[in-house]
Design a protein around this motif. Structure first.
Motif, PDB file in Angstrom:
ATOM      1  N   PRO A  45       0.799  -1.222   0.000  1.00 44.02           N
ATOM      2  CA  PRO A  45       0.000   0.000   0.000  1.00 44.02           C
ATOM      3  C   PRO A  45       0.840   1.285   0.000  1.00 44.02           C
ATOM      4  CG  PRO A  45       0.096  -0.840   2.228  1.00 44.02           C
ATOM      5  CD  PRO A  45       0.847  -1.821   1.356  1.00 44.02           C
ATOM      6  N   ASP A  46       2.123   1.177   0.349  1.00 42.59           N
ATOM      7  CA  ASP A  46       2.989   2.350   0.401  1.00 42.59           C
ATOM      8  C   ASP A  46       3.951   2.335  -0.779  1.00 42.59           C
ATOM      9  OD1 ASP A  46       1.766   2.743   2.870  1.00 42.59           O
ATOM     10  OD2 ASP A  46       3.495   2.077   4.027  1.00 42.59           O
ATOM     11  N   HIS A  47       4.530   3.492  -1.091  1.00 41.38           N
ATOM     12  CA  HIS A  47       5.624   3.550  -2.058  1.00 41.38           C
ATOM     13  C   HIS A  47       6.445   4.813  -1.817  1.00 41.38           C
ATOM     14  CE1 HIS A  47       1.860   4.817  -4.073  1.00 41.38           C
ATOM     15  NE2 HIS A  47       2.569   5.866  -4.474  1.00 41.38           N
ATOM     16  N   VAL A  48       7.709   4.718  -2.206  1.00 39.29           N
ATOM     17  CA  VAL A  48       8.647   5.820  -2.028  1.00 39.29           C
ATOM     18  C   VAL A  48       8.392   6.859  -3.107  1.00 39.29           C
ATOM     19  CG1 VAL A  48      11.088   6.478  -2.013  1.00 39.29           C
ATOM     20  CG2 VAL A  48      10.373   4.310  -0.957  1.00 39.29           C
ATOM     21  N   THR A  49       8.325   8.118  -2.699  1.00 40.91           N
ATOM     22  CA  THR A  49       8.165   9.237  -3.618  1.00 40.91           C
ATOM     23  C   THR A  49       9.310  10.219  -3.391  1.00 40.91           C
ATOM     24  OG1 THR A  49       6.727  10.390  -2.037  1.00 40.91           O
ATOM     25  CG2 THR A  49       5.646   9.034  -3.734  1.00 40.91           C
ATOM     26  N   ALA A  50       9.405  11.203  -4.277  1.00 39.54           N
ATOM     27  CA  ALA A  50      10.475  12.194  -4.171  1.00 39.54           C
ATOM     28  C   ALA A  50       9.886  13.585  -4.341  1.00 39.54           C
ATOM     29  CB  ALA A  50      11.535  11.947  -5.240  1.00 39.54           C
ATOM     30  N   GLY A  78       6.301  14.039  -6.286  1.00 35.84           N
ATOM     31  CA  GLY A  78       5.351  13.010  -6.651  1.00 35.84           C
ATOM     32  C   GLY A  78       6.007  11.668  -6.893  1.00 35.84           C
ATOM     33  N   HIS A  79       5.352  10.894  -7.719  1.00 33.41           N
ATOM     34  CA  HIS A  79       5.780   9.520  -7.969  1.00 33.41           C
ATOM     35  C   HIS A  79       7.056   9.458  -8.798  1.00 33.41           C
ATOM     36  CE1 HIS A  79       1.403   8.994  -7.157  1.00 33.41           C
ATOM     37  NE2 HIS A  79       1.916   8.043  -6.397  1.00 33.41           N
ATOM     38  N   CYS A  80       7.844   8.462  -8.494  1.00 34.62           N
ATOM     39  CA  CYS A  80       9.026   8.162  -9.298  1.00 34.62           C
ATOM     40  C   CYS A  80       8.549   7.510 -10.589  1.00 34.62           C
ATOM     41  CB  CYS A  80       9.947   7.190  -8.555  1.00 34.62           C
ATOM     42  SG  CYS A  80      10.595   7.834  -7.003  1.00 34.62           S
ATOM     43  N   GLU A  81       9.337   7.667 -11.641  1.00 35.88           N
ATOM     44  CA  GLU A  81       9.033   7.034 -12.922  1.00 35.88           C
ATOM     45  C   GLU A  81      10.150   6.052 -13.261  1.00 35.88           C
ATOM     46  OE1 GLU A  81       8.281  10.060 -15.848  1.00 35.88           O
ATOM     47  OE2 GLU A  81       6.537  10.805 -14.744  1.00 35.88           O
ATOM     48  N   ALA A  82       9.821   5.085 -14.073  1.00 31.33           N
ATOM     49  CA  ALA A  82      10.777   4.022 -14.405  1.00 31.33           C
ATOM     50  C   ALA A  82      12.091   4.569 -14.952  1.00 31.33           C
ATOM     51  CB  ALA A  82      10.151   3.055 -15.399  1.00 31.33           C
ATOM     52  N   GLY A  83      12.063   5.667 -15.677  1.00 27.23           N
ATOM     53  CA  GLY A  83      13.275   6.222 -16.270  1.00 27.23           C
ATOM     54  C   GLY A  83      14.100   7.086 -15.336  1.00 27.23           C
ATOM     55  N   PRO A  85      16.807   7.865 -12.852  1.00 24.47           N
ATOM     56  CA  PRO A  85      17.982   7.123 -12.399  1.00 24.47           C
ATOM     57  C   PRO A  85      18.203   7.183 -10.892  1.00 24.47           C
ATOM     58  CG  PRO A  85      18.640   9.134 -13.528  1.00 24.47           C
ATOM     59  CD  PRO A  85      17.150   9.042 -13.634  1.00 24.47           C
ATOM     60  N   SER A  86      17.602   8.188 -10.231  1.00 22.29           N
ATOM     61  CA  SER A  86      17.801   8.319  -8.780  1.00 22.29           C
ATOM     62  C   SER A  86      16.639   9.088  -8.169  1.00 22.29           C
ATOM     63  CB  SER A  86      19.111   9.067  -8.491  1.00 22.29           C
ATOM     64  OG  SER A  86      18.991  10.432  -8.884  1.00 22.29           O
ATOM     65  N   LEU A  87      16.554   9.037  -6.843  1.00 16.46           N
ATOM     66  CA  LEU A  87      15.540   9.825  -6.142  1.00 16.46           C
ATOM     67  C   LEU A  87      15.741  11.313  -6.384  1.00 16.46           C
ATOM     68  CD1 LEU A  87      15.235   8.055  -2.677  1.00 16.46           C
ATOM     69  CD2 LEU A  87      13.409   8.412  -4.344  1.00 16.46           C
ATOM     70  N   ALA A  88      16.981  11.782  -6.330  1.00 18.33           N
ATOM     71  CA  ALA A  88      17.255  13.200  -6.556  1.00 18.33           C
ATOM     72  C   ALA A  88      16.827  13.605  -7.965  1.00 18.33           C
ATOM     73  CB  ALA A  88      18.726  13.511  -6.322  1.00 18.33           C
ATOM     74  N   ASP A  89      17.082  12.754  -8.951  1.00 20.51           N
ATOM     75  CA  ASP A  89      16.658  13.059 -10.316  1.00 20.51           C
ATOM     76  C   ASP A  89      15.131  13.071 -10.433  1.00 20.51           C
ATOM     77  OD1 ASP A  89      19.146  13.485 -11.700  1.00 20.51           O
ATOM     78  OD2 ASP A  89      19.502  11.333 -11.558  1.00 20.51           O
ATOM     79  N   ALA A  90      14.464  12.176  -9.735  1.00 20.53           N
ATOM     80  CA  ALA A  90      12.994  12.168  -9.735  1.00 20.53           C
ATOM     81  C   ALA A  90      12.467  13.459  -9.123  1.00 20.53           C
ATOM     82  CB  ALA A  90      12.467  10.956  -8.972  1.00 20.53           C
ATOM     83  N   ALA A  91      13.066  13.896  -8.019  1.00 16.75           N
ATOM     84  CA  ALA A  91      12.646  15.133  -7.371  1.00 16.75           C
ATOM     85  C   ALA A  91      12.878  16.334  -8.287  1.00 16.75           C
ATOM     86  CB  ALA A  91      13.385  15.312  -6.051  1.00 16.75           C
ATOM     87  N   ARG A  92      14.026  16.373  -8.963  1.00 16.54           N
ATOM     88  CA  ARG A  92      14.316  17.473  -9.890  1.00 16.54           C
ATOM     89  C   ARG A  92      13.327  17.467 -11.057  1.00 16.54           C
ATOM     90  NH1 ARG A  92      19.829  17.737 -10.853  1.00 16.54           N
ATOM     91  NH2 ARG A  92      19.649  15.705 -11.827  1.00 16.54           N
ATOM     92  N   ARG A  93      13.065  16.286 -11.623  1.00 20.58           N
ATOM     93  CA  ARG A  93      12.114  16.194 -12.742  1.00 20.58           C
ATOM     94  C   ARG A  93      10.748  16.726 -12.322  1.00 20.58           C
ATOM     95  NH1 ARG A  93       8.337  12.981 -13.044  1.00 20.58           N
ATOM     96  NH2 ARG A  93       9.259  11.364 -11.721  1.00 20.58           N
ATOM     97  N   GLU A  94      10.254  16.269 -11.179  1.00 20.15           N
ATOM     98  CA  GLU A  94       8.953  16.733 -10.685  1.00 20.15           C
ATOM     99  C   GLU A  94       8.958  18.245 -10.476  1.00 20.15           C
ATOM    100  OE1 GLU A  94       5.929  15.385  -9.981  1.00 20.15           O
ATOM    101  OE2 GLU A  94       6.462  13.379 -10.680  1.00 20.15           O
ATOM    102  N   ALA A  95      10.032  18.775  -9.899  1.00 16.32           N
ATOM    103  CA  ALA A  95      10.123  20.214  -9.637  1.00 16.32           C
ATOM    104  C   ALA A  95      10.109  21.008 -10.936  1.00 16.32           C
ATOM    105  CB  ALA A  95      11.373  20.526  -8.824  1.00 16.32           C
ATOM    106  N   GLU A  96      10.861  20.546 -11.926  1.00  9.86           N
ATOM    107  CA  GLU A  96      10.898  21.253 -13.205  1.00  9.86           C
ATOM    108  C   GLU A  96       9.550  21.173 -13.920  1.00  9.86           C
ATOM    109  OE1 GLU A  96      14.420  19.887 -15.318  1.00  9.86           O
ATOM    110  OE2 GLU A  96      15.699  21.164 -14.070  1.00  9.86           O
ATOM    111  N   GLU A  97       8.888  20.005 -13.861  1.00  9.66           N
ATOM    112  CA  GLU A  97       7.568  19.871 -14.480  1.00  9.66           C
ATOM    113  C   GLU A  97       6.538  20.779 -13.808  1.00  9.66           C
ATOM    114  OE1 GLU A  97       7.946  15.124 -15.739  1.00  9.66           O
ATOM    115  OE2 GLU A  97       6.527  15.719 -14.174  1.00  9.66           O
ATOM    116  N   GLU A  98       6.557  20.820 -12.484  1.00 10.96           N
ATOM    117  CA  GLU A  98       5.516  21.540 -11.750  1.00 10.96           C
ATOM    118  C   GLU A  98       5.742  23.050 -11.668  1.00 10.96           C
ATOM    119  OE1 GLU A  98       4.460  19.670  -8.030  1.00 10.96           O
ATOM    120  OE2 GLU A  98       4.602  17.680  -8.940  1.00 10.96           O
TER     121      GLU A  98
END
Length: 190
Positions: A45-50, A78-83, A85-98
Motif C-alpha cells: 500500500p505504500d511507495h517511495v516518492t520524491a 510526486g511519484h518516481c518514474e521508471a526512467g 535514475p535516482s531519487l534526486a533526479d525524480a525530485a528534480r524532474r517533478e520540480a521542473e515539471e511543476e
C-alpha cells in the motif's frame, strides 16, 4: 545504478537530523528492502516518492504549488518514474515539471523524510524523500496542468493554507543552505 538500488542506498546512508527522522529512515529503508520496486506507484500500500523544495537563487524565496487534490500550498514532488535514475533526479524532474523552471540544481542529500496518507492505494502512504533544489537567477515559475497555481513566497511569509510539514521543510532547507542545524527536524511522522 537502478532507481531501486539508489532508493535503498540513500535510505541506508542518510544521516537523519533527529531521532524521529531516523525512525522514519529505518522504516523507509526496511520497506524499500522488502519490495522489488519500492518507488513504483504500483507498490502497495505504500511507495517511495520524491519531492523538492524549490528555493530562489538568492535563497530568500520558495516556489510552492497549490495542489488541486488537497487545496494546500505544497512543495513540488510526486511519484518516481521508471526512467528516473535516482531519487534526486525524480525530485528534480517533478520540480521542473511543476514549476516550469529549467536548470534546477538539486542537492543530492535529502533534507527530511515525510510519511503521509494518500489516495492512490487505500490505507497507503507516500514515503516521501525530500530534497532542496535551487533555481537559476531570475527564474520565474509557470503553472502547469498539475497545479492550480505556483508562486514564489518569502521564507518568512508562507501562504495559507499550508501545513507544518511544509514549514518544517522550509526550515530544514534554510538550515541546509546556511549550513546550520535545522530547528524543526521532527515533521513528517504519521
Amino acid at each position: 545504478m537502478s532507481l531501486t538500488a539508489d532508493i535503498r542506498d540513500v535510505l541506508e546512508q542518510w544521516s537523519a537530523p533527529s531521532g524521529e527522522q531516523d525512525h522514519l529512515r529505518v522504516l523507509f529503508a526496511a520497506y524499500a528492502g522488502a519490495h522489488d520496486e519500492p518507488g513504483a506507484r504500483a507498490c502497495a500500500p505504500d511507495h517511495v516518492t520524491a519531492s523538492a523544495l524549490v528555493v530562489s537563487a538568492e535563497h530568500d524565496r520558495v516556489a510552492l504549488v497549490l495542489h488541486p487534490k488537497f487545496g494546500r500550498w505544497l512543495q513540488t514532488g510526486g511519484h518516481c518514474e521508471a526512467g528516473d535514475p535516482s531519487l534526486a533526479d525524480a525530485a528534480r524532474r517533478e520540480a521542473e515539471e511543476e514549476t516550469g523552471i529549467a536548470g534546477l540544481t538539486i542537492d543530492p542529500e535529502p533534507v527530511l523524510l515525510s510519511r503521509h496518507p494518500v489516495r492512490c492505494h487505500e490505507g497507503g502512504h507516500h514515503l516521501d524523500v525530500q530534497f532542496v533544489a535551487v533555481a537559476p537567477a531570475g527564474a520565474e515559475p509557470q503553472c502547469s496542468d498539475e497545479s492550480d497555481d505556483v508562486r514564489w513566497f518569502a521564507l518568512d511569509a508562507l501562504p495559507e493554507p499550508t501545513d507544518d510539514s511544509v514549514r518544517a521543510l522550509v526550515d530544514a532547507a534554510r538550515s541546509r543552505l546556511r549550513g546550520t542545524p535545522s530547528p524543526r527536524p521532527s515533521a513528517g511522522v504519521a
